[in-house]
Motif scaffolding. Sequence first.
Motif, PDB file in Angstrom:
ATOM      1  N   LYS A  26      34.219   9.981   1.038  1.00 28.44           N
ATOM      2  CA  LYS A  26      35.418  10.828   1.038  1.00 28.44           C
ATOM      3  C   LYS A  26      35.079  12.245   0.595  1.00 28.44           C
ATOM      4  N   GLN A  27      34.264  12.370  -0.445  1.00 30.30           N
ATOM      5  CA  GLN A  27      33.921  13.682  -0.974  1.00 30.30           C
ATOM      6  C   GLN A  27      33.223  14.554   0.066  1.00 30.30           C
ATOM      7  N   PHE A  28      32.291  13.958   0.798  1.00 29.91           N
ATOM      8  CA  PHE A  28      31.497  14.727   1.756  1.00 29.91           C
ATOM      9  C   PHE A  28      32.045  14.634   3.181  1.00 29.91           C
ATOM     10  N   LYS A  29      33.205  13.954   3.322  1.00 29.84           N
ATOM     11  CA  LYS A  29      33.863  13.814   4.630  1.00 29.84           C
ATOM     12  C   LYS A  29      32.886  13.284   5.686  1.00 29.84           C
ATOM     13  N   LEU A  30      32.253  12.179   5.350  1.00 33.40           N
ATOM     14  CA  LEU A  30      31.260  11.587   6.238  1.00 33.40           C
ATOM     15  C   LEU A  30      31.921  10.632   7.236  1.00 33.40           C
ATOM     16  N   PRO A  31      31.491  10.649   8.464  1.00 37.14           N
ATOM     17  CA  PRO A  31      32.040   9.704   9.449  1.00 37.14           C
ATOM     18  C   PRO A  31      31.548   8.289   9.175  1.00 37.14           C
ATOM     19  N   GLN A  32      32.416   7.329   9.312  1.00 35.88           N
ATOM     20  CA  GLN A  32      32.060   5.939   9.058  1.00 35.88           C
ATOM     21  C   GLN A  32      31.622   5.275  10.357  1.00 35.88           C
ATOM     22  N   HIS A  33      30.780   4.255  10.210  1.00 35.79           N
ATOM     23  CA  HIS A  33      30.352   3.467  11.366  1.00 35.79           C
ATOM     24  C   HIS A  33      31.583   2.901  12.067  1.00 35.79           C
ATOM     25  N   PRO A  34      31.639   2.963  13.391  1.00 33.81           N
ATOM     26  CA  PRO A  34      32.843   2.494  14.106  1.00 33.81           C
ATOM     27  C   PRO A  34      33.235   1.058  13.807  1.00 33.81           C
ATOM     28  N   GLY A  59       0.778  -1.231   0.000  1.00 32.15           N
ATOM     29  CA  GLY A  59       0.000   0.000   0.000  1.00 32.15           C
ATOM     30  C   GLY A  59       0.809   1.280   0.000  1.00 32.15           C
ATOM     31  N   ARG A  60       2.136   1.172  -0.123  1.00 29.14           N
ATOM     32  CA  ARG A  60       2.974   2.369  -0.108  1.00 29.14           C
ATOM     33  C   ARG A  60       4.032   2.295  -1.207  1.00 29.14           C
ATOM     34  N   ILE A  61       4.492   3.463  -1.611  1.00 24.71           N
ATOM     35  CA  ILE A  61       5.621   3.547  -2.523  1.00 24.71           C
ATOM     36  C   ILE A  61       6.904   3.578  -1.694  1.00 24.71           C
ATOM     37  N   LYS A  62       7.874   2.757  -2.069  1.00 26.42           N
ATOM     38  CA  LYS A  62       9.188   2.771  -1.454  1.00 26.42           C
ATOM     39  C   LYS A  62      10.151   3.457  -2.409  1.00 26.42           C
ATOM     40  N   VAL A  63      10.956   4.341  -1.876  1.00 26.82           N
ATOM     41  CA  VAL A  63      11.885   5.129  -2.677  1.00 26.82           C
ATOM     42  C   VAL A  63      13.303   4.720  -2.301  1.00 26.82           C
ATOM     43  N   ASN A  64      14.085   4.335  -3.312  1.00 25.37           N
ATOM     44  CA  ASN A  64      15.461   3.862  -3.111  1.00 25.37           C
ATOM     45  C   ASN A  64      16.415   4.771  -3.886  1.00 25.37           C
ATOM     46  N   PRO A  65      16.730   5.957  -3.364  1.00 26.89           N
ATOM     47  CA  PRO A  65      17.514   6.928  -4.138  1.00 26.89           C
ATOM     48  C   PRO A  65      18.922   6.465  -4.489  1.00 26.89           C
ATOM     49  N   LEU A  66      19.468   5.514  -3.727  1.00 24.33           N
ATOM     50  CA  LEU A  66      20.843   5.050  -3.952  1.00 24.33           C
ATOM     51  C   LEU A  66      20.895   3.704  -4.660  1.00 24.33           C
ATOM     52  N   ALA A  67      19.799   3.281  -5.243  1.00 24.92           N
ATOM     53  CA  ALA A  67      19.738   1.943  -5.836  1.00 24.92           C
ATOM     54  C   ALA A  67      20.872   1.690  -6.826  1.00 24.92           C
ATOM     55  N   ARG A  68      21.235   2.685  -7.616  1.00 18.58           N
ATOM     56  CA  ARG A  68      22.248   2.493  -8.663  1.00 18.58           C
ATOM     57  C   ARG A  68      23.681   2.629  -8.142  1.00 18.58           C
ATOM     58  N   PHE A  69      23.851   3.074  -6.922  1.00 19.34           N
ATOM     59  CA  PHE A  69      25.199   3.301  -6.401  1.00 19.34           C
ATOM     60  C   PHE A  69      25.955   1.984  -6.224  1.00 19.34           C
ATOM     61  N   THR A  70      27.226   1.991  -6.597  1.00 19.07           N
ATOM     62  CA  THR A  70      28.104   0.849  -6.394  1.00 19.07           C
ATOM     63  C   THR A  70      28.902   1.049  -5.104  1.00 19.07           C
ATOM     64  N   ALA A  71      29.615   0.013  -4.712  1.00 16.43           N
ATOM     65  CA  ALA A  71      30.473   0.140  -3.532  1.00 16.43           C
ATOM     66  C   ALA A  71      31.509   1.241  -3.740  1.00 16.43           C
ATOM     67  N   ALA A  72      32.025   1.346  -4.961  1.00 18.20           N
ATOM     68  CA  ALA A  72      33.004   2.398  -5.257  1.00 18.20           C
ATOM     69  C   ALA A  72      32.363   3.784  -5.171  1.00 18.20           C
ATOM     70  N   ASP A  73      31.122   3.900  -5.629  1.00 15.67           N
ATOM     71  CA  ASP A  73      30.408   5.177  -5.522  1.00 15.67           C
ATOM     72  C   ASP A  73      30.245   5.584  -4.064  1.00 15.67           C
ATOM     73  N   ILE A  74      29.883   4.613  -3.233  1.00 19.34           N
ATOM     74  CA  ILE A  74      29.682   4.890  -1.814  1.00 19.34           C
ATOM     75  C   ILE A  74      30.993   5.357  -1.180  1.00 19.34           C
ATOM     76  N   GLU A  75      32.062   4.638  -1.453  1.00 19.64           N
ATOM     77  CA  GLU A  75      33.359   4.990  -0.873  1.00 19.64           C
ATOM     78  C   GLU A  75      33.793   6.389  -1.304  1.00 19.64           C
ATOM     79  N   ALA A  76      33.609   6.682  -2.596  1.00 24.79           N
ATOM     80  CA  ALA A  76      33.993   8.000  -3.108  1.00 24.79           C
ATOM     81  C   ALA A  76      33.158   9.104  -2.480  1.00 24.79           C
ATOM     82  N   ALA A  77      31.867   8.855  -2.305  1.00 24.09           N
ATOM     83  CA  ALA A  77      30.987   9.868  -1.725  1.00 24.09           C
ATOM     84  C   ALA A  77      31.326  10.127  -0.260  1.00 24.09           C
TER      85      ALA A  77
END
Length: 245
Positions: free
Chosen positions: A196-204, A176-194
């Motif tokens: 670094k680009q946005f200086k995001l803290p990683q899970h401990p 009964g709901r729409i699910k939105v997956n904005p990162l569906a196309r992202f690869t592991a390399a895309d995630i790693e690069a992002a």
Amino acid sequence: MQIDTLSPDIVARPQETPAGQDAVARQLNERFADASPQEILEAAIHELFPGHIALVSSFGAESALLLHFLAEVDRSVPILFLDTGKHFDETLMYRDILAGRFNFQDMRAIEPDLAAIAQHDPHGKLWETNPDLCCQLRKVDPLQRALGPFDAWITGRKRYQSRARAALPTFEYLDGRIKVNPLARFTAADIEAAFKQFKLPQHPLYYDGFKSIGCKPCTLRVADGDDARAGRWAGTDKTECGIHR
């Protein structure tokens, strides 16, 4: 679902049936086939489902990226965190770190029904004998209750994470709901690069070999070359908790 809020260039008024909503999801996938995560979030939050959409986050290994994109678009969107009572302490710490960084206005901890836990898991060991029921009580049922006011919800799933997700669409219709997956196309390399680009803290736990992080009793380290989710419910035929089917 508040279908009147859907853009007229997608569909005028879809049928209130699974087939009608599947058609809406297909048209949304066509429209946003080449869209960025920010463009997908912007449309979903402000055009398609204004006031009726939430983001569900596990605050796991890759959660910071989707939360970063959401913060760029709208910090007032409700964020639902399934507080199962079985998380790593590091996950709860990471949640607090990201909450402080992004300053979201509406973060909700979704907890299991205490009566159901007392009945079915009084000793907290249900994960050993019936992990499906454990997930049902601690994740699936609480999320369904929490999603009551919403017509759509946002997830951080990606196609690369496992074979079961290899064909994941950006928009899908379920229960009964729409699910939105904005990162569906992202690869592991895309995630790693992002990250670094946005200086995001990683899970401990990420650099300790945990590439997909769920509840502590059911999450193991992942060997190099394995699917990111290979450490989830390892040794069983279970690959999903049940909130994603």
